[in-house]
Design a protein around this motif. Sequence first.
Motif, PDB file in Angstrom:
ATOM      1  N   SER A 207       0.833  -1.201   0.000  1.00  0.00           N
ATOM      2  CA  SER A 207       0.000   0.000   0.000  1.00  0.00           C
ATOM      3  C   SER A 207       0.865   1.248   0.000  1.00  0.00           C
ATOM      4  CB  SER A 207      -0.900   0.054   1.232  1.00  0.00           C
ATOM      5  OG  SER A 207      -1.628  -1.115   1.345  1.00  0.00           O
ATOM      6  N   GLY A 210       2.435   1.731  -3.274  1.00  0.00           N
ATOM      7  CA  GLY A 210       1.446   2.195  -4.238  1.00  0.00           C
ATOM      8  C   GLY A 210       1.167   3.674  -4.039  1.00  0.00           C
ATOM      9  N   TYR A 413      -1.391  -6.672  -6.884  1.00  0.00           N
ATOM     10  CA  TYR A 413      -2.632  -6.003  -7.261  1.00  0.00           C
ATOM     11  C   TYR A 413      -2.922  -4.853  -6.298  1.00  0.00           C
ATOM     12  CZ  TYR A 413      -3.190 -10.038 -10.255  1.00  0.00           C
ATOM     13  OH  TYR A 413      -2.966 -11.000 -11.185  1.00  0.00           O
ATOM     14  N   VAL A 414      -2.647  -5.078  -5.022  1.00  0.00           N
ATOM     15  CA  VAL A 414      -2.815  -4.001  -4.046  1.00  0.00           C
ATOM     16  C   VAL A 414      -1.944  -2.817  -4.452  1.00  0.00           C
ATOM     17  CG1 VAL A 414      -2.407  -3.311  -1.648  1.00  0.00           C
ATOM     18  CG2 VAL A 414      -3.461  -5.519  -2.150  1.00  0.00           C
ATOM     19  N   LEU A 416      -0.859  -1.946  -7.374  1.00  0.00           N
ATOM     20  CA  LEU A 416      -1.370  -1.263  -8.562  1.00  0.00           C
ATOM     21  C   LEU A 416      -2.621  -0.449  -8.248  1.00  0.00           C
ATOM     22  CD1 LEU A 416      -0.900  -4.019 -11.252  1.00  0.00           C
ATOM     23  CD2 LEU A 416       0.057  -1.727 -11.290  1.00  0.00           C
ATOM     24  N   VAL A 417      -3.569  -1.091  -7.581  1.00  0.00           N
ATOM     25  CA  VAL A 417      -4.849  -0.420  -7.328  1.00  0.00           C
ATOM     26  C   VAL A 417      -4.634   0.805  -6.436  1.00  0.00           C
ATOM     27  CG1 VAL A 417      -7.104  -0.672  -6.246  1.00  0.00           C
ATOM     28  CG2 VAL A 417      -6.203  -2.500  -7.684  1.00  0.00           C
ATOM     29  N   VAL A 418      -3.884   0.613  -5.345  1.00  0.00           N
ATOM     30  CA  VAL A 418      -3.632   1.736  -4.445  1.00  0.00           C
ATOM     31  C   VAL A 418      -2.866   2.828  -5.184  1.00  0.00           C
ATOM     32  CG1 VAL A 418      -2.487   2.463  -2.323  1.00  0.00           C
ATOM     33  CG2 VAL A 418      -3.737   0.319  -2.374  1.00  0.00           C
ATOM     34  N   ILE A 420      -2.919   3.632  -8.393  1.00  0.00           N
ATOM     35  CA  ILE A 420      -3.781   4.381  -9.306  1.00  0.00           C
ATOM     36  C   ILE A 420      -4.713   5.323  -8.525  1.00  0.00           C
ATOM     37  CG2 ILE A 420      -5.652   4.152 -10.980  1.00  0.00           C
ATOM     38  CD1 ILE A 420      -4.189   1.543 -11.902  1.00  0.00           C
ATOM     39  N   PHE A 421      -5.300   4.789  -7.452  1.00  0.00           N
ATOM     40  CA  PHE A 421      -6.186   5.636  -6.645  1.00  0.00           C
ATOM     41  C   PHE A 421      -5.429   6.807  -6.038  1.00  0.00           C
ATOM     42  CE2 PHE A 421      -9.395   2.240  -6.678  1.00  0.00           C
ATOM     43  CZ  PHE A 421     -10.494   3.027  -6.939  1.00  0.00           C
ATOM     44  N   THR A 590      -1.739   4.198 -19.581  1.00  0.00           N
ATOM     45  CA  THR A 590      -2.363   2.881 -19.678  1.00  0.00           C
ATOM     46  C   THR A 590      -1.327   1.825 -20.046  1.00  0.00           C
ATOM     47  OG1 THR A 590      -4.167   4.116 -20.647  1.00  0.00           O
ATOM     48  CG2 THR A 590      -4.393   1.724 -20.616  1.00  0.00           C
ATOM     49  N   VAL A 593       0.822   1.029 -16.889  1.00  0.00           N
ATOM     50  CA  VAL A 593       0.073   0.232 -15.913  1.00  0.00           C
ATOM     51  C   VAL A 593      -0.158  -1.179 -16.448  1.00  0.00           C
ATOM     52  CG1 VAL A 593      -2.131   0.016 -14.703  1.00  0.00           C
ATOM     53  CG2 VAL A 593      -1.005   2.229 -14.833  1.00  0.00           C
ATOM     54  N   THR A 597       1.212  -4.784 -14.913  1.00  0.00           N
ATOM     55  CA  THR A 597       0.351  -5.931 -14.626  1.00  0.00           C
ATOM     56  C   THR A 597       0.900  -7.189 -15.297  1.00  0.00           C
ATOM     57  OG1 THR A 597      -1.436  -4.332 -14.767  1.00  0.00           O
ATOM     58  CG2 THR A 597      -2.064  -6.638 -14.529  1.00  0.00           C
TER      59      THR A 597
END
Lengths: 666, 321
Positions: A207, A210, A413-414, A416-418, A420-421, A590, A593, A597
Amino acid sequence: MWDAIFHAVEANLHYSHLLVVLIGTLAGTFIGALPGLSAVSGVALLLPFTFTMEPAQGLVMLAAVYMAAEYGGSISAILINTPGTSGAACTMLDGTPLTRKGKAQEALYISLIAGTIGGLVGAIALLFFTPVLAEMSLLLGPAEIFWIAVSGLALVATLSGRHTVKGLIGVVIGIGMTLIGQDAISGDMRFMFDDYRLVGGIPLIPSLLGLFAVASILQLLENSGEAVAPLKLHKGALGSVISELSKMKILLLWSSVLGTVVGIIPGAGASISAFVAYGEAKRISKHPEEFGKGSYEGVAAPEAANNAVVGGSLVPLLALGIPGSGSAAIMLGALTIHGIQPGPQLFAEHPDIVYTFMVGLLATVFAMLIIGLFTIRWSSLIVRTPRNFMVPAVLVLSMIGTYGLSNSLFDVYVLLVVGIFSYMLTKIDVSAVTIALGLVLGALMEESFQQASLVGNVDFGSTWLYFANRPLALVLMIVAFGIMAVGVSQILRERRAAENEETERGVLGRGSINLRTANVILGAVLIVLAGYIIYGAQAFTPEGAQFPNLVGGAFAVFGSILLAANLHPRTAASQMQIQPFATVPWRIWTIVVGALTLFAIAIDQIGFYEAAFIFLFVITWLLSVNVESPQRRLVGATVFAAIFVTLVFIAFKLILKIPTPVGLIV
Amino acid sequence: MTIRHYSIATAFMGALALVGAPANAADYPDRSVNIIVPFNPGGGADSSQRTFNKFAEPIVGKSLVIVNKPGAGGTRGWAELVRKKADGYTLAIVTPPFNVIPALARPKQTGYTLDQFSNICIYAVVPDVLLVPTDSKWKTFADFVKDAKTRPGKLKVANTGKLGADLMTTLLIEDAAGIKMTKVPFTGGSKSFKAILSGTVDVMVGSAKFAAKGKGRLRTLGITSKKRAAGLPDVPTFKEQGFNVVSERFRAFAGPKGISQKVIDYWGDVCKKVVNNSGFVAAMKKIGQPAQYRGPAAAQASIDGMAKRMKALVDKYGLAQ
């Protein structure tokens, strides 16, 4: 005692000790500076090496790693906007603006010298005041710790960023993230959608990586400039920094004392102390308006504090056997493995080891200073690294920080998602620092609140009466409310200012989502989440539901404030002028990212280093748009990928022995 | 290796893809073995496993790599263990009852069931203790019980969360003594320990290592082993004081279900050699973890027995969800 200290000094002057200090400091600086490897992971990685050493020597090495990593963490915070340790998050508030102004070198010198002073104060306190400080740490029960955490977070919200409401929203988002997973206290499994991978909660290191590393790299992609930031190198940097610092002696001392004292509080440690020192610096500064825009004091105060924490956090460890931080917990392990039981008996049973260790800690501070002075000239050059190398390199380091340590794709995945947010939220002024601190302190806050309420109900019939009956808790509670009152007055002032806000930033016209729309969406999402959290909490035990209800309430309140302010015609008008996402280069964004992935997925198939090589090659090639000759572009990307993978391989596989899946080649 | 992987490999790496041929079972282990420790480095389980590895590595001749995967009292790491390939190259330390209770009380979210483990051996058995401050008026456990009976729910006991071993022992103690205390949970033994030193709670139930740690400040009123512990000869057992409280926690070694009997026997044998090494016994004693060997069958039986006792407690106190 003096006798013991003299013996300890003698022992420390032995060349083998000096060597150990040097190795530990070098390793710590390096590990701390790498995004993803914090002080805790550094100490953990070096732990096995200490088993074969003499106890005192092994401990000194771990202490050197710990101390140097707290300093190293600031190097990456200042240079690439990614705190290597959570204690360095605060340093970014002014470190990053300094770097943008070309003053990276000055910021690094300030961090080093302030850190040295803080380290010394902490180490001296450990050497002379351990028994007193240890008794002091016992005065801090759950009630006090709860209010310290609340004050800390209120400070973070009011200090970082331009908008206090957004600061508060960041903090509650961070706290909200800690609700996920098994609640250690009630045993409730909360918001985990029956997915076992969430049982331990959202993993912290991915986290943080990220929030900072991925988000700042995505930010870097917007930058059409070649390098991360300009850098003005000049011979007089050190001298000018010293003369600046000599004007803030009181501040440095006060920050160091604060760091030492906060350091003895288990779990609060470096991150809170840095903010407490920062807040104090701003309060007593003659130029509070410069804070957040590149103030030297704004770097010096948190840096002195986060290094002073090291000595402070070792106080309860040595005197009571209670570790004051994650790193101290590992050192506790190192002690017990050597058959030494820290605690009340330690000073009587093993005075030689204790004093050698404490004096050794002083030695590590000097080693840190010397290594820093020699390396800053070069390390500051990092900001000149061209974008096409910087982007893939930081991302590979973030990947090894997540996947390399956990071997779990879920953590990636955490990340990446964190990431981007965090990037999106930063665009609309919710700072990653606030989210990070909420995330770091949320669990501590909940734990201490639940404990205080259990104890309070038995002893006084109510939690609030319990707070009222503990003088220290009462004082801390008043401090917390004081900070919150300042926050509220800031909110009111900012609202008036917002009505006439100049559109100094953001882009006019183009783009589809203006800041007002973004704010309205964020406000609405928060309110929906609030409903979801409070509804979900119905299924929990009363203890397990208490904190989620509180957090849900906070989501609702702050979401409503945001919504109300932005629906108000006068405030909204200025916000409609700003297009926060107009500068996002969606296509390249894009691709990066997506490539990240694919990199993650490829690790299990072809191995970490193999996948890293391909990733480095592809991204470097892609970003090398300025290289005109296609051959040179290809060769440049290949050579860089090969060199970087080799370096990472040597550092992580050969030296630190971090296990990665068996690949095609390695 | 599938055709897709092979083509990726050839495209980027050339023909080096054949290195990872399956190892011949005869020369197990032919490379390093990863050992998951689902706790933070430096903790009790981590120290035990590192000590174990130190003595096991010379026997195995390959390196044993500790992989710390902390989270949710160990649950996260164990959930990952049972999903690993059962090839004998990923094993883990399990610390019953810590892996047992969540599987019984939260079967849906725990991520594993108990039959997904292949238990290999137990190498240490640690009893629990009940500690009070030295300046308290309770000199014996009987004193304590007498006082607790006069004010049910008023004495505060520190332990580690609803799914932890400490709570189970606390429940056993309450049951045997006919008392009721307020349980204040802390996330980890060290924090409970601080809570009793600072007077936040009146009494602490935790692993026996805290008896040595608290010397001078804390008094140990009872230990949950059947006989007095070698390291704590002055501490009476609950049994000898007339209270039927016997409980223990294991340091055990396990792999994912499906590892071959050969692998189990191999490690069972390594365990035995390690525990027979007096150096290991001494090192474990120093960290407050008395070494004891139970081979594959005995370990399985011990853990099954423990699961049964835990199930009874979980049912009795309605801890399941």
